[in-house]
Every structure is written in structure tokens, then in C-alpha cells.
Write a protein that holds these residues in place. Sequence first.
Motif, PDB file in Angstrom:
ATOM      1  N   ASP C 367     -38.854  42.655  29.604  1.00 47.95           N
ATOM      2  CA  ASP C 367     -37.402  42.885  29.634  1.00 47.95           C
ATOM      3  C   ASP C 367     -36.787  42.119  30.809  1.00 47.95           C
ATOM      4  N   ASP C 368     -37.436  42.240  31.977  1.00 51.15           N
ATOM      5  CA  ASP C 368     -36.930  41.557  33.173  1.00 51.15           C
ATOM      6  C   ASP C 368     -36.908  40.048  32.980  1.00 51.15           C
ATOM      7  N   ALA C 369     -37.901  39.545  32.238  1.00 49.48           N
ATOM      8  CA  ALA C 369     -38.006  38.096  32.065  1.00 49.48           C
ATOM      9  C   ALA C 369     -37.063  37.587  30.985  1.00 49.48           C
ATOM     10  N   GLY C 370     -36.319  38.498  30.343  1.00 47.79           N
ATOM     11  CA  GLY C 370     -35.340  38.060  29.355  1.00 47.79           C
ATOM     12  C   GLY C 370     -35.848  38.082  27.925  1.00 47.79           C
ATOM     13  N   TRP C 371     -37.103  38.491  27.718  1.00 46.74           N
ATOM     14  CA  TRP C 371     -37.628  38.599  26.352  1.00 46.74           C
ATOM     15  C   TRP C 371     -37.297  40.008  25.846  1.00 46.74           C
ATOM     16  N   THR C 372     -36.016  40.247  25.584  1.00 43.94           N
ATOM     17  CA  THR C 372     -35.582  41.615  25.325  1.00 43.94           C
ATOM     18  C   THR C 372     -35.600  41.980  23.852  1.00 43.94           C
ATOM     19  N   GLU C 373     -35.400  41.000  22.974  1.00 45.00           N
ATOM     20  CA  GLU C 373     -35.298  41.340  21.543  1.00 45.00           C
ATOM     21  C   GLU C 373     -36.668  41.301  20.875  1.00 45.00           C
ATOM     22  N   ARG C 374     -36.726  41.957  19.718  1.00 45.56           N
ATOM     23  CA  ARG C 374     -37.930  41.891  18.892  1.00 45.56           C
ATOM     24  C   ARG C 374     -37.540  41.411  17.506  1.00 45.56           C
ATOM     25  N   ASP C 375     -38.408  40.594  16.888  1.00 49.52           N
ATOM     26  CA  ASP C 375     -38.109  40.170  15.512  1.00 49.52           C
ATOM     27  C   ASP C 375     -38.709  41.167  14.524  1.00 49.52           C
ATOM     28  N   SER C 376     -38.583  40.862  13.230  1.00 47.69           N
ATOM     29  CA  SER C 376     -38.989  41.832  12.210  1.00 47.69           C
ATOM     30  C   SER C 376     -40.486  42.131  12.284  1.00 47.69           C
ATOM     31  N   ALA C 377     -41.267  41.168  12.779  1.00 47.06           N
ATOM     32  CA  ALA C 377     -42.706  41.404  12.861  1.00 47.06           C
ATOM     33  C   ALA C 377     -43.086  42.171  14.126  1.00 47.06           C
ATOM     34  N   GLY C 378     -42.080  42.450  14.979  1.00 50.86           N
ATOM     35  CA  GLY C 378     -42.365  43.223  16.174  1.00 50.86           C
ATOM     36  C   GLY C 378     -42.641  42.370  17.396  1.00 50.86           C
ATOM     37  N   TYR C 379     -42.533  41.056  17.269  1.00 52.39           N
ATOM     38  CA  TYR C 379     -42.783  40.190  18.414  1.00 52.39           C
ATOM     39  C   TYR C 379     -41.509  40.004  19.227  1.00 52.39           C
ATOM     40  N   ARG C 380     -41.687  39.813  20.526  1.00 50.86           N
ATOM     41  CA  ARG C 380     -40.540  39.577  21.397  1.00 50.86           C
ATOM     42  C   ARG C 380     -39.934  38.204  21.103  1.00 50.86           C
ATOM     43  N   VAL C 381     -38.594  38.141  21.288  1.00 48.68           N
ATOM     44  CA  VAL C 381     -37.880  36.902  20.995  1.00 48.68           C
ATOM     45  C   VAL C 381     -36.918  36.622  22.139  1.00 48.68           C
ATOM     46  N   LYS C 382     -36.767  35.346  22.501  1.00 49.76           N
ATOM     47  CA  LYS C 382     -35.763  34.953  23.494  1.00 49.76           C
ATOM     48  C   LYS C 382     -35.166  33.622  23.042  1.00 49.76           C
ATOM     49  N   GLY C 384     -33.967  32.807  20.300  1.00 47.40           N
ATOM     50  CA  GLY C 384     -34.422  32.438  18.960  1.00 47.40           C
ATOM     51  C   GLY C 384     -35.881  32.034  18.881  1.00 47.40           C
ATOM     52  N   LEU C 385     -36.571  32.027  20.026  1.00 45.27           N
ATOM     53  CA  LEU C 385     -37.974  31.630  20.031  1.00 45.27           C
ATOM     54  C   LEU C 385     -38.867  32.860  20.150  1.00 45.27           C
ATOM     55  N   ARG C 386     -39.934  32.859  19.356  1.00 42.86           N
ATOM     56  CA  ARG C 386     -40.868  33.971  19.412  1.00 42.86           C
ATOM     57  C   ARG C 386     -41.802  33.811  20.606  1.00 42.86           C
ATOM     58  N   LEU C 387     -42.220  34.916  21.177  1.00 42.41           N
ATOM     59  CA  LEU C 387     -43.131  34.895  22.333  1.00 42.41           C
ATOM     60  C   LEU C 387     -44.557  34.645  21.839  1.00 42.41           C
ATOM     61  N   THR C 388     -44.892  33.364  21.729  1.00 41.09           N
ATOM     62  CA  THR C 388     -46.165  32.982  21.136  1.00 41.09           C
ATOM     63  C   THR C 388     -47.110  32.428  22.189  1.00 41.09           C
ATOM     64  N   VAL C 389     -48.372  32.819  22.100  1.00 42.38           N
ATOM     65  CA  VAL C 389     -49.406  32.328  23.010  1.00 42.38           C
ATOM     66  C   VAL C 389     -50.444  31.570  22.190  1.00 42.38           C
ATOM     67  N   ASP C 390     -50.487  30.254  22.317  1.00 51.47           N
ATOM     68  CA  ASP C 390     -51.491  29.447  21.613  1.00 51.47           C
ATOM     69  C   ASP C 390     -52.804  29.510  22.377  1.00 51.47           C
ATOM     70  N   PHE C 391     -53.835  29.926  21.682  1.00 49.64           N
ATOM     71  CA  PHE C 391     -55.125  30.177  22.333  1.00 49.64           C
ATOM     72  C   PHE C 391     -56.229  29.449  21.559  1.00 49.64           C
ATOM     73  N   PRO C 392     -56.500  28.183  21.920  1.00 53.12           N
ATOM     74  CA  PRO C 392     -57.608  27.500  21.247  1.00 53.12           C
ATOM     75  C   PRO C 392     -58.949  28.057  21.732  1.00 53.12           C
ATOM     76  N   VAL C 393     -59.837  28.333  20.797  1.00 52.10           N
ATOM     77  CA  VAL C 393     -61.128  28.929  21.138  1.00 52.10           C
ATOM     78  C   VAL C 393     -62.232  27.964  20.742  1.00 52.10           C
ATOM     79  N   SER C 394     -63.061  27.602  21.707  1.00 52.30           N
ATOM     80  CA  SER C 394     -64.180  26.725  21.403  1.00 52.30           C
ATOM     81  C   SER C 394     -65.319  27.549  20.824  1.00 52.30           C
ATOM     82  N   THR C 395     -65.646  27.294  19.551  1.00 51.21           N
ATOM     83  CA  THR C 395     -66.709  28.076  18.917  1.00 51.21           C
ATOM     84  C   THR C 395     -68.076  27.706  19.505  1.00 51.21           C
TER      85      THR C 395
END
Lengths: 320, 285, 551
Positions: C367-382, C384-395
Amino acid sequence: MAEVARVAPVARAARVVLARLGGAAFVLWMVATLTFFAVRLIPGDPAEAILGGPGSQTSPEALAAVRAEYGLDQPVLVQYLAQLGRLITGDLGRSYALNQDVAPLLIGQLGGTLLLAVLALGVAWLLALGLATWSSRGGRVAWTVGSGLEIVAAALPHFWLATALIVLFSVWLGWLPPISTPGAAGLVLPVLTLAVPLAGFLGQIMRESLLTALESPFVLSARARGESELGVRWVHAIRHASLPAISLSGWAFGSLISGAVVVETIFARPGLGRTLLNAVTVRDVPVVVGAVLIVAVGYILMTLLTDLAQRIADPRLRAR
Amino acid sequence: MSDLEIQAGLGRSPRTSPSHRFGVAEVLAGLFGLFLITAALFPALVAPGDPLGIDPLSAFQTPSPAHWFGTDESGRDIYTRVSHGTGSSLLIGTLATMIGLGLGLVLGTLAGMLGPVVDFTVNRFLEVLFAFPGLLLALLFILIFGPGVATATVAVGLATAPGYARIIRGQLILVRSSAFVEAATVLGRSPGRILVRHVLPNALAPLFVLGTLGIGQAIVWASALSYLGLGAAPPAAEWGAMLAAGRTYIGSAWWMSFFPGLFIVLTAVSATALGRGIERRMRHA
Amino acid sequence: MQTSGHTHRASRTLTGLVGLVATGILLTGCATTDSPEATEPVSGGTLTYASGDAEPTCLDPHVGGNYPQALVSTQYLESLVSRDADGTIIPWLADSWTESADGLSWDFTLAAGVTFTDGTPLDAEAVQANVAHLQDPNTGSSTGYLALGKVTGTEAVSGNVVRFVLSEPDSALLESLSQPWLAIESPTALARSQDENCASPVGTGPFQVEKWVQQESITLVRNDDYSSPPEDATHTGPAYLDSIVWRFIPDSASRYAALQSGDADVIDNAQPDTIAAAEKSDAIVHLDAPRPGASNRIELNSGRAPFDDPLVREAFIRSANVDDAVSSLFQGTAKRSYSALSSAETLAVSRPDLFDYDPQTAADLLDDAGWTERDSAGYRVKDGLRLTVDFPVSTNQSIPAEQSVFEQIQATAKETGFEVVLSPMDLSSWYTALGENDYDAVSAPYTKVGPDVLRILFHSDGITPAPSGYFANHAQVDDPAIDALLTEAGQVTDVDQRAALYTDAQNQVLEGFHILPLFDQQNHYLLGTDVVGARALPTVSTPTFYDAWLK
């Protein structure tokens, strides 16, 4: 029975052979071309593969030196032509990752895979024939059980079957080693892993044509001649029924190589499949191209062999 | 060549139930199919839970009344995951088969209908594809275009296309040389009309069986890609990915790979039984 | 101490064990089947080692320099110094050493009477040849090359004294030299072509390479003239084993099955469920040897949005329920870490207070960082951008249990509103993604002896990629204060001052929420109960079979 074939003129035979050879050369060329460009399209720098794989902290000088040494600084087309030129002279080049010449490396790996594939093909045929024969005489229940077994067998992924066999035969029963060992015991599980799904396929195809064959005029006439039921089944019906399955053996060979990729990894067997998988993941272009070419040659030979086998099994084809 | 012989068998129906009534196998297959379709369209109806909902404290639980198929390493309910995975698994299987069959149909028709030159060219092309081990073809495709469900589906479709093409070509040649097509040619029908009215309908009937067999196969193929880490991204509830993930724990938690595997096999079996039944009716109709 | 039932073991084995346990290298399992008469070492026999690591392409760890090379070369190569279980540097091929007052030169006195297995004597020139080999661009050394970064040259002071000349003081020199990637090889052998040396490197170790059949096995045989065990070994003279067969079994289930069926005596990369099963079994002993250097951690890329905002980084860390994930997936075989360094490092700073699972605080921070809204899937939005973390995993690098930890973090972070996108990929693609700065979170191992690993991972110099695209500062920590601390710590040889600097630097990294520590870099060996006396070297935790024998 097949007099027609024997009087075929030599010239015609030569033409067939030439067409075959030409076709084979074309296929090999296309395979090499496709593989070369496909591997080059994969993201990742081959120079890294040469200098100890991804993530190595190489200096710019070392990278430049390697690029020049392997011609990687040349346009892709030039590299392609250079590789093609080497391939024509039988030189498969040098592996980026393994610091070895590709040809001896792959030839060393070929034996194990070939042994595995040939044994698996043989065992698959035995299983399929056995099941088809048994279930075609056992009435409706046997038929349903047989065809059910085949569908289940064909739907078993190699990687899962391999592990299940290891748990059963190595861990619980302690009968067979789970990894390759010097003796023949280490071959049993890998061969079974490859053979069972394949047997399911061959069996499904054979089962259908077996029915047709059992009701066809030549079987009826053989019965009328008073031949034994077993003789009828084995000599006439099975021979006829195996035709479509034989024609699939070329394809089966290819699928066995695919299976070998997984099976050799799980059973820690040295072989072409494992080499190929490793080479693809480190972008080792010469090894991938070389291995694919060897598999292609194997496939072409296998197709020739199946054609021959069909001609033997089906006299009608000898005329063609 | 010899491919026409393949079809001598594949279209045939076993004489186990010569009547038009439904066999027991078909009824069972139909019921299972109904369950699958319900699970694919309305997963919450058959399994109300969350397929991704973790519960670390109840990880690795054996099948029980609370968890019919047990739980996985993160405590997710496997029955829920298998049910919710039906949609994507069937989609992968069906789409991959359709891509394979579609490509096979185009290539096979070209080769089977357009004369010897095209036939020769297409045949060489098919040989090139055949000469690639299918898994390698899929592997290269995925490494070029990146891993994921979509690429895995296309890759499996590509890898299976040459097999379909060969069978279709053989079938077409067989039908084209049959008496009724020759009769139509003698009667002066145009080649296009003959193709559409006579050859294709007769040649394609067996494709139905082929396709139903292919769906199960395609799911198995996709699971092999998951095993190599190139299929559906975790923790997606997709059967192949679940089977591959569960294999790690096969010694200690057999249920993790058994149930997804069971569903793959049952799907293949039901699809085959239903496909054959329908094909038989079409033939008799 | 978790050594259940080791009371029957011979006292000489126990002395070794006590030391091992002190730094968290635990030997557990049921040894109750040990019979008293089997406690005297016997010579002979062949030990089969099954490795889950990739087969090296070169057996000389100077070339490249990765962990699989370290594993096998520990059996036939030795370093100038070693490290004991307390973290103290101890003599090995060098008997003693002195640092000059200005810290710009070090003199090493070599052990007397040591010869390489090809008969070449160990002398100052041999060491010089090794340094030259490591620094030669044609060798293609990366690990060893980096470790010698401050070494500008060497001199032979006398036949058995060699001097290292440095460009600036290097507090990590001894730790660097203790690593298998800087082992000393025969200069005669090094003079051969690289192909030859890769196939059969020659050292002073208790075993020597007899033959290598690629993709099959490496056969190592005993060096009967062996005379240079490290100070913490439990015996002197040649090794007990006749030979070691070193195999590569990439599939973890097959590897464990091979151990169960007796086709392998020792396996590495053991999976948590098999370790848990082994602990209950009478037939298998567990050797837990976490790797030194960095802990296993998730690095948050502060070089781009959303993790360029410290509030979002802290929110992510507070939203991840790591404790439950570790206890369910590792079944007690791994301990939660709150440090940037491995528990094998004595200077590791642990800060449990910073890594509590606290979804409420996480939500407030967002909330403090400005990611106050949530989209329909429940993810935070700021914006118009979703709060996404790209996490490449080396198998290749993350074992299934680790990947499952990431999945559980994904699930708990989702409740707070993070969309974590896990993308499993092969090693080449993974490095490409990192090189293109196309990631928000990543987990990468880094094994090195000593706290100097902090400089590699968190100094801003590590952000600029090498020409190959490689860089080590995945968290992209760019903080002049941290840079200054790490540079100074790398030069100060006063023990207390060095410790204070590294403590300070670690606190700043942890308080900046740049990383989410998970556990030590897992390194578990399982041994059949017929194998006695095997231990992991306290340098990079590779196993040594010098003291090992078969019952």
C-alpha cells in the motif's frame, strides 16, 4: 510363385538402386541443413560452449580467439557451407563442448544405442506376436484383455515405466541392476522399458489385420486343406498380419532413438541419445548435426531392411 | 511403397461385438468420457477445491477419504489437481493431434493425389522428418521458441505429423485405385469432385480411430517433454507435468504419479474404445 | 549433534567426526550394525561413486573450473593449503607461509619429499608453472583465474620456497588457494597438449587417473607412493582403497536405486525424500556437507521495476512463507537460513528478525509503495500494470525440492498480491535470460571458500556483464557504502578488522532486502554402511576417500 520378379531386367534394378541412393543423399543433406540452422537458431552462444559452457567467466580475448578459430565470426551462410564441405569429405568436425573429434566420439557411442534399439525391437515383436496369437484364440475375453493390455502399454511414458521397473526389480526384488553394468543383466530393464510401449503399438496394428487374415480366402483354403490350426495361424495369418507392422519398423526405429534419449539418461547408459540430449542443451552444433546424421543413416538403412522383409513376407510385393 | 498395407488393418473393427448395441466397454468409456468433459468444462463441479492451494503441513499424504488420490509434496490435493488438469491435458492432446493430423492430411493428400513428382518430393520431405527422432524435433522446436504449453503442443503436433501423413497417403492411394473411383473416372467426373465426393470420405474414415489413439499418445509425448523440464510450467495442474513431477517421489509416494498416469491411460483407452465404436457405426450406416 | 549410534566407531574415525560436526558437517544414520571387529581399517577393494553432477568435459579443474570437476579432482589433486573443520587454514602441500608487512608478497615453503605421480618433484618451479597455467588465457580458466586476480607474478625464492607477488593486499588469498580449482599439477604434465592434460591430469593425490571412458566412468587407482595427506586426515601413507570407479548417473531416482541395490557405494546430490528414508534405514549413512560460500537464496533484481523499490522487495520477502515450505519439502534435512553466507562460513551473519512470514506487513508495505489496487485475479496493480515477478528457474541447478519451494513461495506471495511467474529453463537459456536483464528474481548457487564471495555477489563491479554475458551480482546491488566495505575487507588481513567489515557489509545487504535466504547450498552424500571413514573436505565440501575403507 514369384517368377515375375526374377525376370526383371538389370537396368531396372540399377535405376531403382540409383533412385534410392539419390533419395538417401537428398535426405541426409536436408537433415544436416535443417539441424544446422535449427541449432543456430537456439538462443545461446556456441563460443561459450567451447569455453566451458554457459556461465563461464571468459575474457573478451578468449571469446574472440575461439570465435575466429571455429569460424563463428563468419556469416552463418559461410559457416553452413564450410560445415557442408567438411561433411561431404566425411569430417564431422570437432565438438565444442567435449574437446574431441565428433566422428570417433559418436561411433564410440553408437554401439550401445544400436544394441539397445535392436534388442528392444526384437523383444517388442516377440511380445506383440505372443499377445496377438494368444488373444486371437482365447475368445472374446482374451481378445478384450489383450487389446486392453496393448492400449495401456502404448500409453506408458518411457520415463515413468523405467522408474517403475527400477523400483520393482532393483529396489524391491533386487533381481536386476538399475544402471548399466558390464554383464547382460544391466540391459534387461532398459530393453523392457523401450520394448513394452512399442509392443503395444505393434500389437494394436497386428491385431486388426490378424482378424482380416483369419477370415480371408487363403486361410480358409488352408483350413480346408486340413492344415493344423497352429500352422494356419503362424504360417499364414500371422505372416499376413505382420505386414503392416513390419512397414512400421522404420518408424519404430526412430521412436526407439527418441526413447533412448530418456532411457539412457535414467539407466546411466552411454549412448547416442544421451550424447544428443547433452549436446542440444549446451548448443554443441557439430555433435548435434553429427548425431542426427547418424540416426538418419540408421533410419534409411532400417527402411531398406523393412522393404526387404516385406518382400519376403508378402510374395505379391516381389513383383514391384 | 508399402504404406497402403498399413491401412489394411487400422480401419478394421474387431468382431467382438458385431451387433449395433453398445458394448460394456463402450458404456464405461462413455461414462468416463462424460466425466472428463464435465471436469474439463466445469472443474469446480467435480472437485470444488483449489488445484494450486498449498498446505505444507499435509504434504505426502496417502490416499484417504479426505484426499482420494493423496496429496503431493506441497500438500495439494491430487484428485483436485487431476480433475482441474483435465481441461489443459485434453486440450494439449487434442490440439497436438489436430495439428499432426492436419499437417499430415495436407502432406498426405498432396502426395497421394497430385501425381508422381509431387509424391516423390513430399515423400523425401517426409523421410527427412522421419529421419529426425521425434523427441529431438520437439526438443529443437521448444529450445528455439521457448518452453511452455503452447510450444510443447505444437512441437508434439509437428513430431507426429509425418506418421499421419504416411498413413493418409497410403490410404489415399489404396482408395484411389479402388473399383468405385475408377468407375467414377470412367464416368468422366472431374478429379476435384472425385477427391471430395469419393476418395476423401473413404480414406478419412480410419483417421477417426487414428485421432482417438493419438490423443492419449500426444499427452504421453507432452509428459516426456515435462520430464525433460520443457513442458507445462509448474505448478500447473497438467497430467503430464504431474506425472513427471511425481516420478521423483515414486519410491516414497507412488500415488503422486500413479493417478495422473492412470488418467492418461484411461483417456487413451476410452478414446480408442469410443472412436472404434463410432467408426463402426459410421461404416455400417 | 545428530550422530545417532556412532558409539561403536573406532576412535580414530571419531576424532575426525567430532571436528566435522563442529562446523555443521554432520554424519548421521544408523551405524548400529557396526561390529567391533570391523573397526580396524583394511586395505583393498573398489569403491563405486555415483555422481548426479554433469560429467566434466575436462578432468583438469584449471580449465573452466566447476563443481563436478572439483568433486572428482579432489581424489587425485591437492592444493597448497586446506581448511579444517573450524575454518582455520591448515598446511597441505605448503608446510608454512609468511605474508610480507605490506601484504604485497607471500612466501610459501613447500612440503619436502613430495613427488607427482609421474615422478616429477614438487618444487617452487612447479608451483610457478601452475600459476602461469591458470593465468594463461589459452587455458580457459575462469574460477582459478578470478581467484588469482590480485596475483601479478611468482618468484622461486629457493628450491622449495615460492613467492606470490600481489598488486594489492589479498585477505582471501589462502582461502582461494585452498580450493580444488587451484590445485597443483605436475608441470611436466601441464606441458602436454590441453587435450592430453584434460584426459589424464597428474597430481600428488592419494589416487591417480587410470582411464576415462566418457559417459561411462572414470577409473582412479591408488597412488602407492602417496606422502602428502592434509593435517586433518586420520592416517598417513597410501590410501586403503585399491581403486575408485567414478560414474555419472544424472537421474536421482536411478542413483538412489543403485545405492540401494549395491551397484554404487556412495552417491551425491541425494534428494530430501531419499535422505529422510536413509535416516530410517540401517543400510545407508548420510553425510551432510553444505557447500561453503553463499547460502542458497533468492536474489531480487533491484536493477528494474518492481524490485527497484525497497518497499516492494521487503513486501515480497514478508509475503513468502519459506519456513513451512522448507520443513515440508526437506523433511528435516535442510535448516532455514537467514544469512547471505553458508553456515560453513564462520563469519556468516544470521538475521532471523528480517525474514518473518508476515502477510499483513507485506500488504501494508505494498500500500505504501503505491500498489494499492487489485485486479480480478487478486494481483496488485499500479498504473495499469500487474505486480509481476519473473523468476527464471534453471532446471540444471535447482533440484525438484527447491523448485517446489519456489512454487510454495509463489502460492503464498499470491495471497499478498504478487504474481510470481516461474519459468523452468535449461542452463543456456537461463544464462541468456540473466544476461538480458530479463528477470526479477533468481536463485543461483555460488561456491567459494571464505567470505570474499560477498564481494563477488554484492560489489557493484559484478553488475557489468563479462563479454560472455556472465555476471555474479544478480541482485544488482549498487551501493557505494557496501562497495567500500567489501573492497576494504578484501585487503585487511587483521582477523578482527576483517570480521567487523564483513559483518557490517552483510547487515547492510540483508537490511536492504536484496536477497531472501532459504537454506545452505544443499550437498548431501549417501553412503552404504560398508563404506567407513569417508568425509567431506572442509574447503568446498567435496568428498575425500583417502581415509575410507570397505568393510
